[in-house]
Structures are given as C-alpha cells and as structure tokens.
Design a protein around this motif. Structure first.
Motif, mmCIF file in Angstrom:
data_model
loop_
_atom_site.group_PDB
_atom_site.id
_atom_site.type_symbol
_atom_site.label_atom_id
_atom_site.label_comp_id
_atom_site.label_asym_id
_atom_site.label_seq_id
_atom_site.Cartn_x
_atom_site.Cartn_y
_atom_site.Cartn_z
ATOM 1 N N TYR A 166 0.809 -1.217 0.000
ATOM 2 C CA TYR A 166 0.000 0.000 0.000
ATOM 3 C C TYR A 166 0.849 1.277 0.000
ATOM 4 O O TYR A 166 0.409 2.313 -0.514
ATOM 5 C CB TYR A 166 -0.944 0.011 1.204
ATOM 6 N N GLY A 167 2.049 1.201 0.580
ATOM 7 C CA GLY A 167 2.903 2.382 0.625
ATOM 8 C C GLY A 167 3.801 2.489 -0.586
ATOM 9 O O GLY A 167 3.614 3.344 -1.451
ATOM 10 N N ILE A 168 4.791 1.602 -0.683
ATOM 11 C CA ILE A 168 5.805 1.688 -1.735
ATOM 12 C C ILE A 168 5.198 1.460 -3.120
ATOM 13 O O ILE A 168 5.513 2.180 -4.076
ATOM 14 C CB ILE A 168 6.937 0.672 -1.480
ATOM 15 N N LYS A 170 1.635 1.126 -4.094
ATOM 16 C CA LYS A 170 0.405 1.836 -4.469
ATOM 17 C C LYS A 170 0.403 3.303 -4.039
ATOM 18 O O LYS A 170 -0.527 4.043 -4.368
ATOM 19 C CB LYS A 170 -0.820 1.119 -3.881
ATOM 20 N N ASP A 171 1.396 3.696 -3.272
ATOM 21 C CA ASP A 171 1.583 5.105 -2.909
ATOM 22 C C ASP A 171 0.389 5.685 -2.139
ATOM 23 O O ASP A 171 -0.066 6.790 -2.401
ATOM 24 C CB ASP A 171 1.849 5.936 -4.166
ATOM 25 N N ARG A 172 -0.100 4.912 -1.158
ATOM 26 C CA ARG A 172 -1.176 5.409 -0.292
ATOM 27 C C ARG A 172 -0.544 6.113 0.913
ATOM 28 O O ARG A 172 0.194 5.486 1.687
ATOM 29 C CB ARG A 172 -2.061 4.253 0.170
ATOM 30 N N ARG A 173 -0.862 7.359 1.093
ATOM 31 C CA ARG A 173 -0.196 8.167 2.120
ATOM 32 C C ARG A 173 -0.469 7.628 3.529
ATOM 33 O O ARG A 173 0.421 7.640 4.384
ATOM 34 C CB ARG A 173 -0.654 9.616 2.006
ATOM 35 N N PHE A 176 2.012 5.033 4.942
ATOM 36 C CA PHE A 176 3.318 5.483 5.427
ATOM 37 C C PHE A 176 3.263 5.974 6.876
ATOM 38 O O PHE A 176 4.300 6.156 7.503
ATOM 39 C CB PHE A 176 3.854 6.598 4.532
ATOM 40 N N ASP A 201 11.936 4.088 -1.223
ATOM 41 C CA ASP A 201 10.912 5.072 -1.588
ATOM 42 C C ASP A 201 11.537 6.328 -2.189
ATOM 43 O O ASP A 201 10.995 6.910 -3.139
ATOM 44 C CB ASP A 201 10.081 5.410 -0.348
ATOM 45 N N ARG A 205 10.622 7.590 -5.907
ATOM 46 C CA ARG A 205 9.993 8.904 -6.046
ATOM 47 C C ARG A 205 10.954 9.980 -6.556
ATOM 48 O O ARG A 205 10.532 10.993 -7.090
ATOM 49 C CB ARG A 205 9.466 9.371 -4.673
ATOM 50 N N ASN A 209 10.156 11.476 1.118
ATOM 51 C CA ASN A 209 8.757 11.297 1.508
ATOM 52 C C ASN A 209 8.611 11.719 2.976
ATOM 53 O O ASN A 209 8.897 10.945 3.893
ATOM 54 C CB ASN A 209 8.352 9.835 1.319
ATOM 55 N N ARG A 304 10.076 -0.508 -10.586
ATOM 56 C CA ARG A 304 9.616 -0.513 -9.192
ATOM 57 C C ARG A 304 9.690 -1.909 -8.578
ATOM 58 O O ARG A 304 10.121 -2.070 -7.438
ATOM 59 C CB ARG A 304 8.187 0.028 -9.114
#
Length: 523
Positions: A166-168, A170-173, A176, A201, A205, A209, A304
């Motif tokens: 979910y973090g790395i 799908k990039d859901r804030r 993190f 990350d 990115r 982050n 990725r």
C-alpha cells in the motif's frame, strides 16, 4: 486414433484443473484457506516457540493484575513486543485457556494475506502464478515458523507486506503513517526495515517522503515514550538483560565465528560446520544469478518491482549481518530475513526461468513440498521433545503447587512458568530484574547468591547440576544447598530421544537437540 483421444483427454483435464485453480486463486479467502490447510500439520506437531509463552504470560498478567509484567504487580517489559501482548490479551479474554490455536490461526491468516499482497505486486496480471507464489511461499520453512510457532512474526510479516504494497507500490499516504507505527509497537528493531524501504521510496519517487518520516517518528517517539513513562527505561528490558547475561557466552568473537554465525542463522541448516557455510554461500550464489536475470529483463518487469526485490534482499542480508555481529543467538530473529531471501528465488522460477508452466509447476511443487516436509519433520521432533520434557516438568510441579504464592528459578522462562503460574526468577533476567542486579553485584556467583537471597520453592537447572561450571558454588554453598533443597527428579534428554518414534530418532541423531533438566524442591 486412440492416442489422439488420450491426448485430448489429458488436455481437457489440464484445462479443467487450470479453471479450478484460477477460481481458487482469484479469491483471497479461498487462497488463505489453502495456506491454512498446509499449516494444520504444524499446529498438530505441538512445536511452539518457548518465548511465545513469555508474551502470553505477560498478556495474562495484564488481564489478571492490570499490569504489563510477568510476576503480578511488578512492571517489566519481559516481552519484546507490545502490540502482540495486547492481541494475545484480547484472545485470552475471548477464548480463555483455549486461546492458543485461535491466535495461531490469526497469525497464519495475516501471514497469508501479507503474502497475497506481495503476490499482487509481483504478478499483478497472472492470477495462476500469483496463487502458486502464495502457496509455495507459505510452505517454506521460515514461513511455517514465522506463522505457526506462536511468535509475533506472522503479524509482523503482514505489516511489512502492507507497507510495501500500500505504501511503496500503491503510494497510499495513510500506509506510510499507520504501518511504521504498528511495526515499531510490534518490535523496535523494525527500524532496520523502515530505514531500507525509506531509501527505496526515495529512489522510486526521486524525492524525500516526509509522510514516511512522520510515520517513523510517531512510531519511534510513541513507543520510547511509553517505555520510559511506564517502565522507566527507553528500550525493552529484554535488550538489557540479554546483553548482560550473554556477554561472556562465547569467547571466540573473531571473523571465523562471525561467518559460522552468519551462515547458521542466515540459512536453514542448524549445524555449526564449514559445509553449512558452503551451502549458504551456494544459495547466495544462485540468488545472485537469479537477480542478474531479473535485472536484465526489461520487457516484463518494471523498475519498481526490481527495486522492491532488491530492497527485500538488502534488508534480509543486513539484518542477518547486524544481528550476527551483535551476537543475537535466537533463531526467530532471522525467520523473516530468510523468508525475504526466498521471494526473489521463487519469483525467478515463476517469471523468468524458461520452462513450460505445466512442467515447471509440478517441479516447483516437489521442491517446496520437500522444504515443507523438512520443516514439518523438525517441528514434530521439537514438539515431541518439548511435550515429553518441559511440559511434563510443568505438570509435575503443578500437581503439587500452583500460582504466585510459590516461586521457581529456572531457564528458560516460557512453558513452565506459563503452565504453573509460579513467581519466576529466570537465569537471563528477562522476567525479573532482581537476577540482573545479582549479576551486576557478582558476575561469577550470582546464581547461588540468588538462591540464598530469594529462596525459591523450586530450582530447575539445565544441562548441569548445581556446582558445575555454570552454577558456580563456594564450598560453604554446597552445605547450604543440601540443607535447604532436595533433589526431586532428573529429566534426561537421552531417554526422550531413545523413546521417541523411529522417524524422529533420525533427527535426534543428526541434530541432538535438548538438554538434561534437574529439578530440586525446598525442604
């Protein structure tokens, strides 16, 4: 004509099987159930990690005394994991004395869900490959030990996978923030994992982050603040106790010892030998070969995914190296690092290796089923030993005395204190600070001084009788000991090995696990 009909029949059956597997693997619930079926034999082996009983007793202490501790109203961070203590307390509240199997099932479900998330990263479009990846990964020895032996590592793998997916990926804030906090409340050493994947990350990115940093700070500050305000120390007491108790455990700390330690805990073979090092180096060599193929592949594998796989291996090797250097002698520290080393290898076979799927999958099935049997065999051997020795000791003591009104000094402080409920002094000082104080005052005679000062109702020595190289006694101590304590029973490990089923005797011959125990009672 008949030959053509036979071929068509085989093709039809294979297609039917593919459809069935596709239906199963498309459902996370069904896939989790499949992985649970592989865990049932491990549950039946009765192989439970000794330190899980420390956490479970701390959880019971929290319910009965409203104190996070081991001995009644004495506060002590005897467990390395705060989050799992709370989870275990909830399960004991709901299920009572029958909580163990439900909490093992929860651990296995969370582990399976974590492996599904990793599978969705690696095989986002191929449901069949993803399903086989999840099933095979759950059959590896580190997966079985992490999810089935009662420790917090099934939950921890779920949290690791949640941050990666979910973090790395799908990039859901929110991921993190949430996952770093839960990780650090599970184990403080997850900071290593967070550090590695923070760098990953940044690479993905190409910028820092700050939400990730916030999650790490909130997790670290909150758990350290809780430790200080509740226990009076920033880190868990277990860290201090182990450092004090094990500082002179091994005299040879040279490069050769480190290499043996590194291969012993990094690999699956639990024997200190040159060939253990050779096997582990061979595995790492193949891992490097697999990675060279993965990195070169440009059409099927995204940047990725490559970075995530690299990060898994970097984390695994870093933790194995750091903990080996720190002389961390407990096998469970290395379960998840070993698991992360398996993931790229399995990915290579399923996605890169040039072999038809209908041929490859059966070969992989045989390979991973062999690894599964390897761990299951060991689990039954260890479970049999524990049931016929330490659990039997607990039953013998419990038949006469039970509860906090009676005390014992022993090592380890898992099953026997849990089942007897006795006030406990352990030889490492994990559950009782008074032992640490005795070690500081007298490094050589602390054990006998503890016996004199605390006068426990029971004494259980391991490996040796009192007065040997470990249980040091002065001449006057022998008279005191004989006057105040009587020998009750010896629990010889050789007798347990001799009476074991034939299939388990083979394990004991290769790896003679266990030691003798000697039980004494106050006159």
């Amino acid at each position: 004509m008949r030959k053509s009909t036979d071929i068509l029949t085989i093709i039809f059956k294979l297609n039917m099987m593919s459809r069935f597997l596709l239906k199963v693997f498309s459902s996370s619930i069904l896939l989790i159930l499949v992985t649970l079926m592989t865990k049932v034999p491990v549950y039946l082996s009765k192989h439970l990690q000794e330190d899980s009983f420390i956490t479970w007793r701390v959880a019971r202490n929290l319910l009965h005394y409203r104190v996070i501790g081991f001995n009644g109203d004495e506060r002590i961070s005897a467990s390395t994991t705060h989050l799992y203590v709370v989870v275990s307390a909830i399960f004991q509240l709901v299920f009572g004395e029958n909580f163990i199997y439900p909490v093992l099932i929860l651990s296995s479900i969370l582990f399976a869900l974590g492996s599904i998330w990793i599978g969705k990263i690696l095989f986002s479009q191929d449901v069949l490959k993803r399903g086989f990846f999840v099933v095979f990964l759950n059959m590896t020895p580190p997966a079985l030990t992490a999810s089935c032996l009662g420790m917090e590592y099934g939950i921890l793998f779920f949290l690791y996978s949640g941050l990666i997916y979910y973090g790395i990926f799908k990039d859901r804030r929110w991921a993190f923030v949430l996952f770093p906090i839960l990780m650090l409340w599970t184990r403080i050493d997850t900071a290593i994992f967070l550090g590695v994947f923070f760098l990953v990350d940044v690479v993905i990115r190409r910028k820092i982050n700050f939400v990730f940093i916030l999650g790490g700070i909130l997790g670290l500050v909150s758990v350290l603040a809780f430790n200080f305000l509740y226990f009076g120390a920033l880190v868990n007491h277990t860290i201090y106790a182990k450092k004090l108790a094990y500082k002179n455990l091994t005299q040879n700390y040279g490069p050769e010892y480190f290499i043996y330690q590194w291969a012993y805990y990094g690999g699956l073979i639990k024997i200190y030998a040159w060939w253990t090092v050779a096997v582990f180096l061979g595995f790492l060599g193949f891992l490097a070969f697999a990675f060279s193929k993965i990195i070169k592949e440009k059409s099927k594998i995204s940047f990725r995914i490559k970075i995530i796989l690299v990060a898994m291996v970097v984390f695994a090797l870093l933790k194995i190296a750091v903990f080996s250097l720190l002389k961390a002698y407990f096998d469970w520290y290395y379960w998840l690092p070993r698991l992360f080393l398996f993931i790229p290898v399995l990915y290579y076979f399923l996605n890169i290796f040039q072999l038809r799927k209908r041929v490859l999958i059966p070969y992989l099935g045989v390979l991973f089923f062999g690894l599964y049997l390897f761990q299951l065999w060991q689990s039954f051997a260890i479970g049999y030993m524990e049931e016929t020795q330490r659990v039997q000791i607990a039953e013998d003591i419990k038949a006469e005395n039970f509860g906090m009104n009676h005390s014992i000094i022993l090592e380890p402080a898992g099953k026997i204190p849990f089942y007897t409920g006795l006030y406990t002094y352990d030889e490492v000082g994990l559950v009782n600070k008074r032992i640490n104080e005795e070690m500081v005052k007298d490094e050589k005679f602390w054990w006998m001084n503890s016996v004199r000062d605390f006068q426990p109702d029971y004494i259980l020595t391991v490996g040796k009788k009192p007065g040997g190289n470990y249980y040091h006694m002065k001449p006057a101590d022998f008279k005191y000991f004989d006057a105040h304590y009587q020998f009750v029973k010896q629990y010889p490990i050789a007798e347990i090995h001799q009476n074991a089923p034939e299939i388990l005797k083979w394990i004991y011959k290769i790896r003679p696990i266990g030691k003798d125990y000697f039980l004494y009672q106050k006159r």
